[in-house]
Design an enzyme around this catalytic site. Structure first.
Site, mmCIF file in Angstrom:
data_model
loop_
_atom_site.group_PDB
_atom_site.id
_atom_site.type_symbol
_atom_site.label_atom_id
_atom_site.label_comp_id
_atom_site.label_asym_id
_atom_site.label_seq_id
_atom_site.Cartn_x
_atom_site.Cartn_y
_atom_site.Cartn_z
ATOM 1 N N SER A 176 9.667 2.908 -1.986
ATOM 2 C CA SER A 176 9.005 1.475 -2.470
ATOM 3 C C SER A 176 9.595 0.606 -1.696
ATOM 4 O O SER A 176 10.875 0.797 -1.236
ATOM 5 C CB SER A 176 9.672 1.571 -4.151
ATOM 6 N N GLY A 177 8.789 -0.595 -1.307
ATOM 7 C CA GLY A 177 9.009 -1.595 -0.373
ATOM 8 C C GLY A 177 9.912 -1.148 0.842
ATOM 9 O O GLY A 177 10.327 -2.440 1.316
ATOM 10 N N HIS A 206 -3.532 4.018 -1.937
ATOM 11 C CA HIS A 206 -3.770 2.760 -2.694
ATOM 12 C C HIS A 206 -3.542 1.665 -1.610
ATOM 13 O O HIS A 206 -2.415 1.674 -0.974
ATOM 14 C CB HIS A 206 -2.634 2.748 -3.658
ATOM 15 N N ASP A 259 -24.284 6.875 3.263
ATOM 16 C CA ASP A 259 -23.720 7.958 4.182
ATOM 17 C C ASP A 259 -22.296 8.559 3.371
ATOM 18 O O ASP A 259 -21.925 9.649 3.612
ATOM 19 C CB ASP A 259 -23.156 7.393 5.270
ATOM 20 N N HIS A 303 -4.214 -2.951 -0.784
ATOM 21 C CA HIS A 303 -4.784 -4.459 -1.376
ATOM 22 C C HIS A 303 -5.377 -4.821 -0.351
ATOM 23 O O HIS A 303 -5.350 -6.073 0.087
ATOM 24 C CB HIS A 303 -3.476 -5.110 -1.668
ATOM 25 N N HIS A 349 -6.894 -5.735 -10.001
ATOM 26 C CA HIS A 349 -5.761 -5.104 -9.127
ATOM 27 C C HIS A 349 -6.535 -4.913 -7.771
ATOM 28 O O HIS A 349 -6.391 -5.785 -6.676
ATOM 29 C CB HIS A 349 -5.309 -3.974 -9.949
ATOM 30 N N GLY A 371 0.901 -1.160 0.051
ATOM 31 C CA GLY A 371 0.012 -0.027 -0.150
ATOM 32 C C GLY A 371 0.837 1.314 -0.113
ATOM 33 O O GLY A 371 2.183 1.220 0.451
ATOM 34 N N ASN A 372 0.256 2.540 -0.289
ATOM 35 C CA ASN A 372 1.047 3.644 -0.266
ATOM 36 C C ASN A 372 0.047 4.722 -0.090
ATOM 37 O O ASN A 372 -1.076 4.590 -0.786
ATOM 38 C CB ASN A 372 1.956 3.836 -1.277
ATOM 39 N N TYR A 397 -24.714 16.272 10.175
ATOM 40 C CA TYR A 397 -23.969 15.433 10.725
ATOM 41 C C TYR A 397 -22.685 15.870 11.006
ATOM 42 O O TYR A 397 -21.961 16.636 10.291
ATOM 43 C CB TYR A 397 -23.665 14.279 9.686
#
Lengths: 233, 233, 233, 233
Positions: free
Chosen positions: B46-47, B96, B121, B98, B172, B29-30, B230
């Site tokens: 990355s990573g 992003h 909502d 997964h 994806h 994720g990022n 709300y």
């Protein structure tokens, strides 16, 4: 200090990571790390709870599954590890768990279809399930034969253990491996997550199609290809 | 102190929230935060594992995906973020992941139907799933094209990115955005929960009907309409 | 010190228990506690995150849903609570959540069948699902009408709110209540667990039969009957 | 210090392990430990929350279910424990939970099929489900009869309680036992995990076959047979 201190520490750390990642209940799993120069590997002792485990408890075993150092009995799956280390000279670590979703797939005796890029980031084929062992093999040297069951299943599908680092053993549970035992632990966690996602995908859409080939290639290559651009190396 | 300190902190915090909310395994994720005045955004390298990540590790990138500051390689999804920031001038952050249930829906290549007020909502339409990318687009500048895959999917359904702040990319995984990266993180968590509830709803009753239109309007307006009542503002 | 200190503390504690029990994500829920003598109840302010909530933030509201004390806007579901307190003079607390499994059942618009003694320990009938609200009611005073939607659903099934302390509102989510708000929180957790078990039961065996009547009676009576022998009183 | 201190400590520890293992919600479970010489067992008091429980709160009861020591009312399932201790002289501990997956199987009134080696490591047969109790038995001494329901179900299938240490009670929930209460707790956790895996297996492949007999024998014998080679003894 043992001449095997380094792999004992590695194997210990890997075993301790399994419950932290939610991959084992009680003692349902084991991890080992190999020392190629000395021709031995360090593996968890059998049936010892994780909360009392210490690095020095790791048992040192050679590739014929003979204990070289250690007062405790090694994991009951030791012979499987020994066979894999002996035949696959490039691997540095092995992990076996009964993680819930991967084990359920193993119990169905079917490969896990490649449905998405989470899977394709790690391997380009369905996750193989080694077929049920013959009765003859079970009655023989069972854990030794489990090693060959795994090796033969990859061969039968023309898969390389350098590219495919995980397998389901039918009716049993998953085994994973890697250049290091840390990578093997990572692979076990990835396999469990991919197994859960594949189950859910089929639940939502029973006829969900496999991932198209170009996407499989693209995702795998960005992580593993010549021009990989994932991670920091 | 970097002139980008503020977005580095924001992006760092957002990235750290992803594992806490159970939305990412390892580095799957990022999150990024934009500085519109300087025309750059801060994104996760990355990573890099979350437990060693620091605010100063965030990489500063412009809208053409060129690195402006930082010694590490940015997330492999950086080009997707760049395209979205360039074309959607109102958004302040992108996430992003997964995450399990949203990714399973993405793997089925179908929209998530609106079944209840938890969904209403937040948005008044089914959560869109961008169609599978053409082979041509995959072979090209893949992550760059993923940005257009997302933009085109919203356009094709006549949806505005100001009203719909989440999408599934077929095969994806999900992308979400918002006025701030904090809101984008919130949207990722909401999407995952709505995806789980929609799966369960279909499991219990395969022919469950969509939410009636008047209820969709009522719930959305009490949170987002002119006379919203709300929250505290 | 406020003359409403006691119900503020009770309502605060109940609201804080909801995320601990895994029943709410972000601010998707609210709990209130009533003071019958003063004719008011304390309820969570709208949209305030649980980690910054304090007892003094609770808003004091009367049975016409008018704010009596407090600087923040009360929960957007306040009118529903007010209607229930006004019409059900025996109840002391109300809880509303969007807990995952109960909400999924609400989205299917069906009652949760009584399949086992975990359910029967708490109520002797299927957990009712109030039917979808008419468009007229939605367009009107929505949250006010949600209170009547609940009251009418129980009446239509000839159920007493003293015996049945939980309901699903179709397409929306569950409401629970009890003699105290603590009991209402307990009921929300029980409902979520029973909802999950009922889903699983149907998954394993789609034609699973309802619990036989004698078992329903036996389990309910051992906890709630004249000669109850569960607990310490 | 009570002459029953030892079993009080054991029963206390076992009861406290149940929520830690995720097997009970609130007070939905109980564990007991027996002292064969004194002919009594220690069991959790009824309805007391786990977070306030102390070792000295355990109630001492004889095999006719009469309280021997303790000021609190014992668990409402005490008579079931008493019957099992009285008739099965080899067991040292009993655990009852309403754990989610095992309870769902109990609600379907069906045995849990043996699908894999995780199951076979613990028992060689399907996990039995005791049939629904007759109305006559329910109207009588209910918890007392539940003990006989369990004993009779094993007898009817010609199973020994020394080999099969777990059962589902139809429409109710699981009971487990063992040489010690610690082993009974272990069995409850194993049962829950096996129940979850069996459900998933059927979800993925509705016609999944039972585990072949030779594998059943092999796995059980390596843990429990004459030449067992699992664990350290």
């Amino acid at each position: 200090m043992s001449q095997f201190q380094s792999i004992k520490e590695e194997a210990y750390q890997a075993n301790m990571d399994l419950p932290k990642l939610g991959l084992v209940l009680f003692t349902f799993g084991n991890a080992s790390a190999v020392d190629r120069e000395q021709g031995v590997f360090a593996i968890k002792p059998s049936g010892v709870p994780y909360d009392t485990l210490r690095p020095e408890d790791m048992v040192i075993v050679d590739f014929e599954a003979k204990v070289v150092e250690g007062s405790m009995r090694p994991s009951s799956d030791t012979k499987t590890h020994a066979v894999l280390y002996k035949h696959w000279s490039h691997i540095g670590g092995i992990v076996h768990t009964h993680s819930t979703y991967a084990t359920a797939w193993a119990q169905t005796q079917t490969d896990i279809p490649i449905f998405g890029t989470t899977h394709a980031d790690h391997l380009t084929v369905d996750i193989p399930c080694a077929p049920v062992m013959s009765e003859e093999m079970i009655q023989g040297n069972y854990e030794h034969m489990t090693g060959f069951q795994i090796i033969d299943a990859l061969k039968a599908k023309a898969l390389s253990p350098e590219e495919v680092e995980m397998i389901l053993v039918a009716n049993h549970a998953p085994f994973t491996w890697g250049k290091t035992v840390k990578k093997a632990v990572y692979n076990s966690a990835v396999l469990e997550e991919v197994a859960k996602m594949a189950w859910l995908t089929r639940q939502i859409r029973p006829d969900a199609p496999r991932l198209p080939d170009p996407l499989i290639q693209k995702h795998y290559e960005r992580k593993h290809g010549k021009n990989a651009y994932y991670g920091q190396e």
